[in-house]
Design a protein around this motif. Sequence first.
Motif, PDB file in Angstrom:
ATOM      1  N   HIS A 192      -5.891   0.097  -1.572  1.00  0.00           N
ATOM      2  CA  HIS A 192      -7.273   0.491  -1.279  1.00  0.00           C
ATOM      3  C   HIS A 192      -8.213  -0.299  -2.201  1.00  0.00           C
ATOM      4  O   HIS A 192      -8.497   0.114  -3.318  1.00  0.00           O
ATOM      5  CB  HIS A 192      -7.465   1.994  -1.484  1.00  0.00           C
ATOM      6  CG  HIS A 192      -6.663   2.817  -0.537  1.00  0.00           C
ATOM      7  ND1 HIS A 192      -5.369   3.193  -0.786  1.00  0.00           N
ATOM      8  CD2 HIS A 192      -6.972   3.307   0.687  1.00  0.00           C
ATOM      9  CE1 HIS A 192      -4.917   3.894   0.222  1.00  0.00           C
ATOM     10  NE2 HIS A 192      -5.867   3.970   1.142  1.00  0.00           N
ATOM     11  N   LYS A 193      -8.663  -1.410  -1.715  1.00  0.00           N
ATOM     12  CA  LYS A 193      -9.472  -2.337  -2.527  1.00  0.00           C
ATOM     13  C   LYS A 193     -10.811  -1.749  -2.944  1.00  0.00           C
ATOM     14  O   LYS A 193     -11.474  -2.274  -3.838  1.00  0.00           O
ATOM     15  CB  LYS A 193      -9.694  -3.649  -1.770  1.00  0.00           C
ATOM     16  CG  LYS A 193      -8.404  -4.358  -1.387  1.00  0.00           C
ATOM     17  CD  LYS A 193      -7.580  -4.703  -2.592  1.00  0.00           C
ATOM     18  CE  LYS A 193      -6.308  -5.434  -2.197  1.00  0.00           C
ATOM     19  NZ  LYS A 193      -5.370  -5.591  -3.269  1.00  0.00           N
ATOM     20  N   ASN A 194     -11.231  -0.640  -2.335  1.00  0.00           N
ATOM     21  CA  ASN A 194     -12.497  -0.015  -2.708  1.00  0.00           C
ATOM     22  C   ASN A 194     -12.388   0.809  -3.988  1.00  0.00           C
ATOM     23  O   ASN A 194     -13.408   1.184  -4.578  1.00  0.00           O
ATOM     24  CB  ASN A 194     -13.014   0.869  -1.569  1.00  0.00           C
ATOM     25  CG  ASN A 194     -12.033   1.977  -1.224  1.00  0.00           C
ATOM     26  OD1 ASN A 194     -10.823   1.769  -1.199  1.00  0.00           O
ATOM     27  ND2 ASN A 194     -12.554   3.148  -0.930  1.00  0.00           N
ATOM     28  N   ILE A 195     -11.177   1.075  -4.456  1.00  0.00           N
ATOM     29  CA  ILE A 195     -11.008   1.802  -5.722  1.00  0.00           C
ATOM     30  C   ILE A 195     -11.130   0.788  -6.855  1.00  0.00           C
ATOM     31  O   ILE A 195     -10.312  -0.116  -6.979  1.00  0.00           O
ATOM     32  CB  ILE A 195      -9.649   2.516  -5.786  1.00  0.00           C
ATOM     33  CG1 ILE A 195      -9.526   3.534  -4.656  1.00  0.00           C
ATOM     34  CG2 ILE A 195      -9.476   3.195  -7.145  1.00  0.00           C
ATOM     35  CD1 ILE A 195      -8.161   4.199  -4.577  1.00  0.00           C
ATOM     36  N   GLN A 196     -12.149   0.939  -7.667  1.00  0.00           N
ATOM     37  CA  GLN A 196     -12.414  -0.013  -8.747  1.00  0.00           C
ATOM     38  C   GLN A 196     -11.795   0.405 -10.073  1.00  0.00           C
ATOM     39  O   GLN A 196     -11.489  -0.431 -10.918  1.00  0.00           O
ATOM     40  CB  GLN A 196     -13.929  -0.194  -8.920  1.00  0.00           C
ATOM     41  CG  GLN A 196     -14.628  -0.668  -7.663  1.00  0.00           C
ATOM     42  CD  GLN A 196     -14.078  -1.990  -7.165  1.00  0.00           C
ATOM     43  OE1 GLN A 196     -13.788  -2.895  -7.936  1.00  0.00           O
ATOM     44  NE2 GLN A 196     -13.904  -2.104  -5.860  1.00  0.00           N
ATOM     45  N   CYS A 197     -11.643   1.709 -10.269  1.00  0.00           N
ATOM     46  CA  CYS A 197     -11.122   2.205 -11.547  1.00  0.00           C
ATOM     47  C   CYS A 197     -10.527   3.588 -11.336  1.00  0.00           C
ATOM     48  O   CYS A 197     -11.043   4.382 -10.558  1.00  0.00           O
ATOM     49  CB  CYS A 197     -12.267   2.277 -12.561  1.00  0.00           C
ATOM     50  SG  CYS A 197     -11.807   3.016 -14.136  1.00  0.00           S
ATOM     51  N   ILE A 198      -9.449   3.853 -12.050  1.00  0.00           N
ATOM     52  CA  ILE A 198      -8.883   5.196 -12.108  1.00  0.00           C
ATOM     53  C   ILE A 198      -8.749   5.557 -13.583  1.00  0.00           C
ATOM     54  O   ILE A 198      -8.007   4.920 -14.330  1.00  0.00           O
ATOM     55  CB  ILE A 198      -7.509   5.282 -11.403  1.00  0.00           C
ATOM     56  CG1 ILE A 198      -7.685   5.008  -9.903  1.00  0.00           C
ATOM     57  CG2 ILE A 198      -6.876   6.649 -11.638  1.00  0.00           C
ATOM     58  CD1 ILE A 198      -6.388   5.024  -9.121  1.00  0.00           C
ATOM     59  N   GLN A 199      -9.508   6.554 -13.998  1.00  0.00           N
ATOM     60  CA  GLN A 199      -9.428   7.041 -15.379  1.00  0.00           C
ATOM     61  C   GLN A 199      -8.144   7.847 -15.525  1.00  0.00           C
ATOM     62  O   GLN A 199      -7.830   8.681 -14.677  1.00  0.00           O
ATOM     63  CB  GLN A 199     -10.641   7.922 -15.695  1.00  0.00           C
ATOM     64  CG  GLN A 199     -11.969   7.219 -15.576  1.00  0.00           C
ATOM     65  CD  GLN A 199     -12.226   6.237 -16.703  1.00  0.00           C
ATOM     66  OE1 GLN A 199     -11.611   6.298 -17.773  1.00  0.00           O
ATOM     67  NE2 GLN A 199     -13.159   5.339 -16.482  1.00  0.00           N
ATOM     68  N   SER A 228      -0.266   1.620  -7.060  1.00  0.00           N
ATOM     69  CA  SER A 228      -0.061   1.315  -5.638  1.00  0.00           C
ATOM     70  C   SER A 228      -1.261   1.751  -4.805  1.00  0.00           C
ATOM     71  O   SER A 228      -1.622   1.088  -3.830  1.00  0.00           O
ATOM     72  CB  SER A 228       1.224   1.953  -5.117  1.00  0.00           C
ATOM     73  OG  SER A 228       1.120   3.355  -5.090  1.00  0.00           O
ATOM     74  N   LEU A 229      -1.903   2.828  -5.204  1.00  0.00           N
ATOM     75  CA  LEU A 229      -3.102   3.284  -4.509  1.00  0.00           C
ATOM     76  C   LEU A 229      -4.218   2.247  -4.629  1.00  0.00           C
ATOM     77  O   LEU A 229      -4.881   1.911  -3.647  1.00  0.00           O
ATOM     78  CB  LEU A 229      -3.553   4.625  -5.091  1.00  0.00           C
ATOM     79  CG  LEU A 229      -4.578   5.414  -4.316  1.00  0.00           C
ATOM     80  CD1 LEU A 229      -4.038   5.854  -2.965  1.00  0.00           C
ATOM     81  CD2 LEU A 229      -5.017   6.627  -5.124  1.00  0.00           C
ATOM     82  N   MET A 230      -4.388   1.707  -5.821  1.00  0.00           N
ATOM     83  CA  MET A 230      -5.408   0.668  -6.026  1.00  0.00           C
ATOM     84  C   MET A 230      -5.052  -0.609  -5.267  1.00  0.00           C
ATOM     85  O   MET A 230      -5.934  -1.282  -4.750  1.00  0.00           O
ATOM     86  CB  MET A 230      -5.590   0.371  -7.509  1.00  0.00           C
ATOM     87  CG  MET A 230      -6.297   1.481  -8.263  1.00  0.00           C
ATOM     88  SD  MET A 230      -6.588   1.074  -9.993  1.00  0.00           S
ATOM     89  CE  MET A 230      -7.977  -0.045  -9.846  1.00  0.00           C
ATOM     90  N   GLU A 231      -3.777  -0.940  -5.221  1.00  0.00           N
ATOM     91  CA  GLU A 231      -3.356  -2.146  -4.493  1.00  0.00           C
ATOM     92  C   GLU A 231      -3.622  -2.020  -2.995  1.00  0.00           C
ATOM     93  O   GLU A 231      -3.981  -2.996  -2.342  1.00  0.00           O
ATOM     94  CB  GLU A 231      -1.883  -2.432  -4.749  1.00  0.00           C
ATOM     95  CG  GLU A 231      -1.606  -2.932  -6.143  1.00  0.00           C
ATOM     96  CD  GLU A 231      -0.128  -3.113  -6.436  1.00  0.00           C
ATOM     97  OE1 GLU A 231       0.180  -3.828  -7.399  1.00  0.00           O
ATOM     98  OE2 GLU A 231       0.721  -2.531  -5.723  1.00  0.00           O
TER      99      GLU A 231
END
Length: 82
Positions: free
Chosen positions: A27-34, A22-25
Amino acid sequence: YLQEDYFLKDTVKNEEVEYYVSLMESHKNIQCIQLTDQAVVADGDSEYKDLNKVKFKQRYRVSCQAALWRKSELLKLIREYE
């Protein structure tokens, strides 16, 4: 992304994964979460809870460790023959 030869040693923290999705959805500036601490070296705190920034050019920034990737970003990074 997750390779099929990983062994899960504990229950999956679904709430945590859903939070990151949901954070990535939102915040479009987040490209990847390891999803593990084994892929990249942190480069300071980010503005998002429990996440760190990583250096753009570092070894293993793109690795086979479990991660949530924005598909468009991952496609930009892979080579044509991959």
